[in-house]
Design a protein around this motif. Structure first.
Motif, PDB file in Angstrom:
ATOM      1  N   ILE A  55      -5.877  -0.218  -3.699  1.00  0.00           N
ATOM      2  CA  ILE A  55      -6.284   1.186  -3.709  1.00  0.00           C
ATOM      3  C   ILE A  55      -7.571   1.372  -2.910  1.00  0.00           C
ATOM      4  CG2 ILE A  55      -7.180   3.020  -5.219  1.00  0.00           C
ATOM      5  CD1 ILE A  55      -4.979   2.317  -7.189  1.00  0.00           C
ATOM      6  N   ARG A  99      -7.731   4.026   0.165  1.00  0.00           N
ATOM      7  CA  ARG A  99      -8.778   5.043   0.263  1.00  0.00           C
ATOM      8  C   ARG A  99      -9.558   4.905   1.568  1.00  0.00           C
ATOM      9  NH1 ARG A  99     -10.918   4.506  -5.991  1.00  0.00           N
ATOM     10  NH2 ARG A  99      -9.663   6.212  -6.873  1.00  0.00           N
ATOM     11  N   TYR A 119      -5.295   5.438 -12.620  1.00  0.00           N
ATOM     12  CA  TYR A 119      -5.318   6.218 -11.386  1.00  0.00           C
ATOM     13  C   TYR A 119      -4.271   7.325 -11.438  1.00  0.00           C
ATOM     14  CZ  TYR A 119      -7.754   2.023  -9.713  1.00  0.00           C
ATOM     15  OH  TYR A 119      -8.618   0.972  -9.568  1.00  0.00           O
ATOM     16  N   LYS A 126      -3.547   0.077 -14.329  1.00  0.00           N
ATOM     17  CA  LYS A 126      -3.270  -0.932 -13.301  1.00  0.00           C
ATOM     18  C   LYS A 126      -2.042  -1.767 -13.644  1.00  0.00           C
ATOM     19  CE  LYS A 126      -7.425  -2.635 -13.482  1.00  0.00           C
ATOM     20  NZ  LYS A 126      -8.613  -3.495 -13.224  1.00  0.00           N
ATOM     21  N   GLU A 185       0.839  -1.197   0.000  1.00  0.00           N
ATOM     22  CA  GLU A 185       0.000   0.000   0.000  1.00  0.00           C
ATOM     23  C   GLU A 185       0.875   1.249   0.000  1.00  0.00           C
ATOM     24  OE1 GLU A 185      -3.648  -2.106   2.522  1.00  0.00           O
ATOM     25  OE2 GLU A 185      -2.408  -0.558   3.452  1.00  0.00           O
ATOM     26  N   THR A 244      -9.604   8.107  -9.564  1.00  0.00           N
ATOM     27  CA  THR A 244      -9.804   7.207 -10.693  1.00  0.00           C
ATOM     28  C   THR A 244     -10.063   8.030 -11.946  1.00  0.00           C
ATOM     29  OG1 THR A 244     -10.761   5.476  -9.291  1.00  0.00           O
ATOM     30  CG2 THR A 244     -11.230   5.362 -11.656  1.00  0.00           C
ATOM     31  N   ILE A 249      -6.026   9.620  -4.151  1.00  0.00           N
ATOM     32  CA  ILE A 249      -5.882   8.849  -5.386  1.00  0.00           C
ATOM     33  C   ILE A 249      -7.201   8.905  -6.149  1.00  0.00           C
ATOM     34  CG2 ILE A 249      -5.430   6.585  -6.392  1.00  0.00           C
ATOM     35  CD1 ILE A 249      -3.727   5.933  -3.960  1.00  0.00           C
TER      36      ILE A 249
END
Length: 224
Positions: A196, A200, A220, A173, A156, A214, A212
């Motif tokens: 992700i 979040r 991202y 990705k 992460e 989308t 972050i």
């Protein structure tokens, strides 16, 4: 603002390939096919230079020596030469790395990203404050929001590190997976979605917004 790469190669196909690949990765790319143009574009102070050694008018080593008077960014030589003597001369001229032709674009991309990350840390220090609330200490691998430490798993943090050091750039990705897990790892890029989601959730639990974002259909990006 996207980071700028100056790609110098006298072979038009290679120059165009470099521009296509790195533009797709979110960089701004300037190309040159001779030493004269390379010197001119270097004055624009790019963030990194890819420099072919064998150019028709000036060789890459001479160009490197000239631009080192006013450019401090990483310089990666592109060359078919592999002798130790050539490497020594290249490093002495001010080069930072060598990539041997023919090369893998993904390997070159990984080296470029690594050099730019190191440059970012060197110029901005290991601790970066993104706004009045969020602080990321890259060296200590710690993240604070409003003075309180947030705990993230290793991968992460790696994702946060990669995206936050390229603010505003969009990564799919597959690219994030390759950068964080490495190219020869087994697994699926779909794990990025789950990581992700967890990132979040942890920011949200701390009262933070979503750093972050989308970009639908693309990937991202680090928003701030």
């Amino acid at each position: 603002m996207a980071q700028t790469i100056l790609a110098v190669d006298d072979e038009k196909d290679i120059a165009e390939m470099l521009k296509y690949y790195f533009t797709k990765q979110g960089y701004r790319v300037i190309t040159a096919q001779n030493g004269k143009d390379a010197l001119k574009f270097a004055e624009k102070k790019p963030d990194l230079i890819l420099l072919d050694i064998n150019l028709p008018d000036l060789d890459g080593l001479s160009i490197c020596e000239k631009i080192r008077d006013f450019v401090s960014c990483p310089i990666i030589f592109l060359t078919a030469r592999i002798e130790d003597g050539d490497k020594i001369r290249g490093f002495a001229a001010g080069g930072d790395d060598y990539v041997i032709k023919p090369f893998s674009m993904d390997e070159l991309g990984a080296r470029v990203a690594a050099h730019l990350r190191r440059e970012l840390r060197r110029s901005g220090g290991s601790e970066v404050r993104f706004d009045e609330n969020l602080v990321i200490d890259y060296s200590a691998r710690r993240i604070f929001y409003q003075g309180k430490e947030l705990l993230f798993a290793k991968k992460e943090f790696d994702i946060i590190e990669y995206l936050s050091q390229h603010p505003g750039q969009v990564f799919d990705k597959e690219t994030i997976y390759e950068r964080v897990w490495s190219y020869d790892s087994e697994g699926e890029s779909s794990v990025i979605t789950e990581h992700i989601r967890r990132i979040r959730a942890k920011f949200s639990a701390a009262g933070a917004g979503s750093y972050i974002e989308t970009v639908w259909g693309c990937g991202y990006q680090w928003a701030r």
